[in-house]
Enzyme design. Structure first.
Site, short mmCIF file in Angstrom:
data_model
loop_
_atom_site.label_atom_id
_atom_site.label_comp_id
_atom_site.label_asym_id
_atom_site.label_seq_id
_atom_site.Cartn_x
_atom_site.Cartn_y
_atom_site.Cartn_z
N TYR A 143 -1.27 -1.45 6.27
CA TYR A 143 -0.33 -0.56 5.63
C TYR A 143 -0.63 -0.29 4.17
CZ TYR A 143 2.14 -3.79 3.03
OH TYR A 143 2.59 -4.97 2.04
N TRP A 160 -2.56 -10.40 3.78
CA TRP A 160 -2.90 -9.19 4.57
C TRP A 160 -3.95 -9.16 5.65
CZ3 TRP A 160 -1.13 -9.77 -0.47
CH2 TRP A 160 -0.02 -8.56 -0.81
N CYS A 185 4.61 -6.80 0.84
CA CYS A 185 5.32 -6.20 -0.13
C CYS A 185 6.90 -6.17 -0.18
CB CYS A 185 4.80 -4.71 -0.46
SG CYS A 185 5.19 -3.63 0.93
N ASP A 199 7.48 -4.63 -10.03
CA ASP A 199 6.56 -4.98 -8.67
C ASP A 199 5.99 -6.14 -8.68
OD1 ASP A 199 5.27 -4.51 -6.47
OD2 ASP A 199 4.06 -2.83 -6.93
N HIS A 244 4.72 1.20 0.23
CA HIS A 244 4.62 0.39 -0.59
C HIS A 244 6.17 0.04 -1.00
CE1 HIS A 244 3.63 -2.76 -3.04
NE2 HIS A 244 3.63 -2.16 -4.35
#
Length: 782
Positions: A614, A333, A369, A451, A428
């Site tokens: 984000y 990220w 993600c 996840d 997400h």
């Protein structure tokens, strides 16, 4: 673009490294040859026949549990030695010829009965691919006709490095007269000379994975046996079509979508500006099944645990990220992807999984993600577990298990960054997968949240789920796995705290509808967005929803967070026109302040806007201002807020997202006003226009057009193009694109598969991300 040179480089095998030789792939589907069986000499055969007690033939049946069937191909036996003919006629001759298997035909053709009935005909692989809990056929060619009165026969299936009968990884399949459900059995259904056809049944809880097959024959008199090892293997998958399988899904259209559809849509952006991108899951593509089985093997999960989809899903959620187990994808990220592929550039799971497999498990760079989710969907669908990618807008990340999203201010209402560890991501993406949950109280089966994005550890490993969506909805966060974390993502309250002079904190404001909006997935049978928020939470503000929140909070680290609400008669909210601001232009929003009382109100509002990843992490504030607002009784006032392009042009990061924070106090009542709004600057689409007739084996073309929306040059622009059944994934290096100019390129390709197909393209560039497009192409048979 005149004068520009376009460079095309393949990416299906070697990613972003042109000129490198494709690495040698370690195929899980068995490439190494075993040693051939040693043939017995004629003299020794005669001596053994004359004196069997002195020279017994070694029993060739092997139950050696150290045989690693995934990595070593079972040996192909040599031809059976020819025995001398018996002297007392044909009957005695037949009796003395020991029964043996010459060959095994697993009937694995994609167009054959096995693959069609088991819904595995779309897999590119040539192995016999079957689903558990369902019969399949195979043919055996023997050295003589089978006699049920004197001969015996059984099958052995072995999976894993240490096959054991007690663990269900070594299966002995007997020959029976009548097949019964829920057990391993085989029955002769046809016999023609030396050939027999077997119908084999498997239980619905069988271990999934790669099996080696052997056939053992002998005499009912109990003499020595002979074993034939099949040169081909069997792949066993979960079975959503079987009522006894825990992944059973009772809707054919949903099975087509969540198991068989190899393309989909993944949503991103903000709740007011929902964007969608097409993703090629490609679960049937060449090499993907091998890659998925490789992931299971690399996970070190005991093969005996692969019969339980809860275990398999939990392991997959850990293995898709590389955080602590050298899994598939490295999360990044930072905004710097120079030594890998930008997460926004991927539009397919195929290249990622094939690259991971071909490099013997070297993690692929990079993912965020939606990439983690896309790959997870591919792996789960490939293994037979119904799955879908799900996007949650305004998704909370609770770091202290408080089940609230906490925002801390000092005495002067300035944010305390060192305490503000909780965050709210613009969006997400995770996954839902479908299964029964016999390990939980009744009513918690169905969709389960899982996840693979590495956020927080679960039992020491970066993984999350499966968590029952029904349990999340009702606030039953004490039910496994990781239900509190997912509950906080979709239904935590956002609570604002102010530091007192003595260092303690007081709750000054709470937002009960701040997180968990427009939870989205692709609709069944269409490319429309389906809103599934109602599956995750009751209607906002309803009594059921409040009960769920308060039930969940009692199990969190701040069970006393809910005090008497502060009375409010002034509200503040932020609105945007249409689809919101566009990249390259001034960003304009409206701040709406309402006085709900019959008395005049005066307030001071502080605003600041920050560039944001984000994930909810702020990069830096780019504009601050203060404004006074005077309101007459029951008045509504709209304040226009503008962020000039020049102030944000050099500040943006991935997703082009910003957060506007408003805080203030009403003079007359000391009521605290607080609001945080995220928005993104919309990027243009790639326009893809198919050219010519789409027919299998006939060349066609597609025109891809892009216009730079910025008044500045884009550096190092690369297009990535792929279409399952149309065009292999590859890159087209365009180079620099000047401000507001248009690039057009034409792709030529030959479709290989009929039916509805999607050609997907994306743009990879440091200054502009999330630019992509899709074209629907219906390919006709030749």
């Amino acid at each position: 673009m005149p004068g520009e040179r376009l460079t095309v480089r393949g990416t299906s095998e070697i990613g972003r490294y042109p000129g490198a030789a494709p690495p040698t792939r370690v195929e899980l589907s068995i490439q190494k040859e075993g040693e051939k069986k040693q043939e017995e000499g004629g003299c020794r055969r005669w001596f053994r026949k004359m004196c069997p007690c002195c020279c017994k033939r070694q029993n060739s049946t092997s139950y050696d549990i150290t045989d690693k069937v995934e990595l070593v191909k079972p040996p192909t036996p040599g031809p059976e030695p020819v025995k001398p003919k018996a002297e007392n006629g044909e009957a005695k001759e037949m009796e003395e010829i020991k029964l043996s298997v010459r060959s095994v035909d697993l009937l694995s053709s994609k167009t054959g009965q096995n693959r069609q009935e088991h819904h595995t005909d779309l897999y590119h692989d040539d192995e016999l691919i079957i689903r558990r809990g369902q019969t399949f056929q195979m043919e055996l060619e023997l050295n003589r006709p089978f006699n049920a009165d004197t001969d015996k026969l059984h099958l052995d299936l072995r999976t894993g490095p240490l096959p054991m009968v007690s663990k269900g990884t070594h299966v002995i399949i007997p020959l029976v007269d009548h097949l019964e459900d829920e057990r391993w059995e085989a029955k002769i259904v046809e016999q023609n000379g030396n050939k027999i056809k077997l119908s084999v049944n498997s239980p619905a809880n069988a271990v999934i994975g790669l099996y080696g097959l052997s056939v053992t024959t002998g005499s009912l008199k109990g003499e020595s046996t002979t074993t034939h090892n099949s040169s081909k293997n069997i792949v066993m998958l979960f079975n959503p079509w079987c009522e006894e399988d825990t992944v059973f899904l009772d809707d054919e259209e949903e099975r087509k979508e969540y198991v068989l559809n190899d393309t989909g849509r993944i949503y991103y952006g903000t709740e007011k500006q929902i964007g969608a991108r097409t993703w090629n899951f490609g679960q049937f593509h060449e090499g993907i099944l091998d890659a998925c089985l490789f992931i299971l093997e690399k996970s070190d999960m005991p093969p005996s645990g692969r019969g339980d989809p809860v275990n398999v899903v939990r392991v997959i959620s850990a293995m898709i990220n590389a955080q602590d187990d050298f899994g598939v994808l490295v999360g990044n990220w930072s905004g710097n992807y120079s030594d890998g592929v930008s997460p926004a550039a991927w539009s397919s799971s195929v290249e990622i999984l094939r690259k991971y497999h071909s490099t013997d498990g070297t993690p692929v760079s990079y993912g965020q993600c939606w990439v983690f989710s896309g790959v997870t969907t591919t792996v789960l669908r490939c293994l037979g577990i119904p799955a879908r990618s799900v996007t949650n807008f305004q998704s909370a990340h609770d770091t202290d298990v408080s089940l609230t999203t906490d925002v801390y201010f000092d005495e002067n209402m300035e944010p305390l960054d060192y305490l503000n560890n909780d965050s709210v991501w613009n969006f997400h993406v995770w996954n839902d997968c479908w299964m029964a949950r016999p390990d939980l109280p009744p009513g918690n089966g169905g969709w389960q949240a899982v996840d693979s994005t590495p956020q927080e550890t679960s039992q020491g490993t970066f993984r999350c789920g499966p968590a029952s969506v029904n349990a999340i909805r009702s606030g039953q966060v004490y039910l496994k796995h990781d239900t509190p974390f997912v509950f906080a993502e979709v239904n935590s309250d956002k609570i604002y705290w102010q530091r007192n002079l003595d260092g303690t904190f007081s709750q000054i404001h709470s937002e009960k509808k701040a997180v968990g909006h427009y939870i989205s997935t692709k609709a069944v049978g269409s490319d429309e967005r389906a809103d599934i928020t109602h599956l995750y939470k009751h209607q906002e503000g309803s009594e059921e929803e409040r009960i769920a929140v308060e039930t969940a909070s009692r199990y969190g680290s701040k069970p006393d967070a809910y005090s008497t609400p502060v009375a409010e008669d002034v509200t503040v909210e932020v609105k945007m026109d249409g689809e919101g601001p566009r990249m390259g232009a001034d960003a304009k929003l409206s701040i709406l302040v309402k006085n709900l009382s019959s008395q005049p109100r005066q307030a001071t509002l502080h605003s600041q806007v920050a560039v944001m990843y984000y994930t909810g992490v702020l990069k830096g504030t780019i504009k601050k201002e203060q404004m006074s607002v005077e309101l007459s009784p029951n008045e509504e006032k709209t304040i226009e807020w503008i962020l000039p392009y020049q102030q944000y042009q050099d500040q943006l990061v991935d997703q082009a997202a910003l957060m506007l924070t408003l805080s203030g106090r009403v003079s007359e009542t000391q009521q605290v006003l607080a609001n945080q709004t995220t928005f993104r600057l919309r990027t243009p689409d790639l326009n893809i226009t198919p050219l010519g007739e789409a027919v299998v084996g006939k060349e066609m073309a597609a025109k891809i057009t892009f216009t730079n929306p910025l008044p500045r040059t884009l550096k190092g622009v690369v297009f990535r193009v792929e279409g399952l059944g149309l065009q292999k994934g590859h890159e087209v290096v365009v180079g620099d694109v000047s401000g507001h100019s248009t690039v057009t390129l034409t792709e030529h390709f030959i479709p290989t598969q009929p039916g509805p197909r999607k050609l997907v393209a994306s743009l990879d560039c440091k200054q502009l991300t999330q630019v992509h497009g899709v074209a629907n192409v219906v390919v006709l048979e030749k």
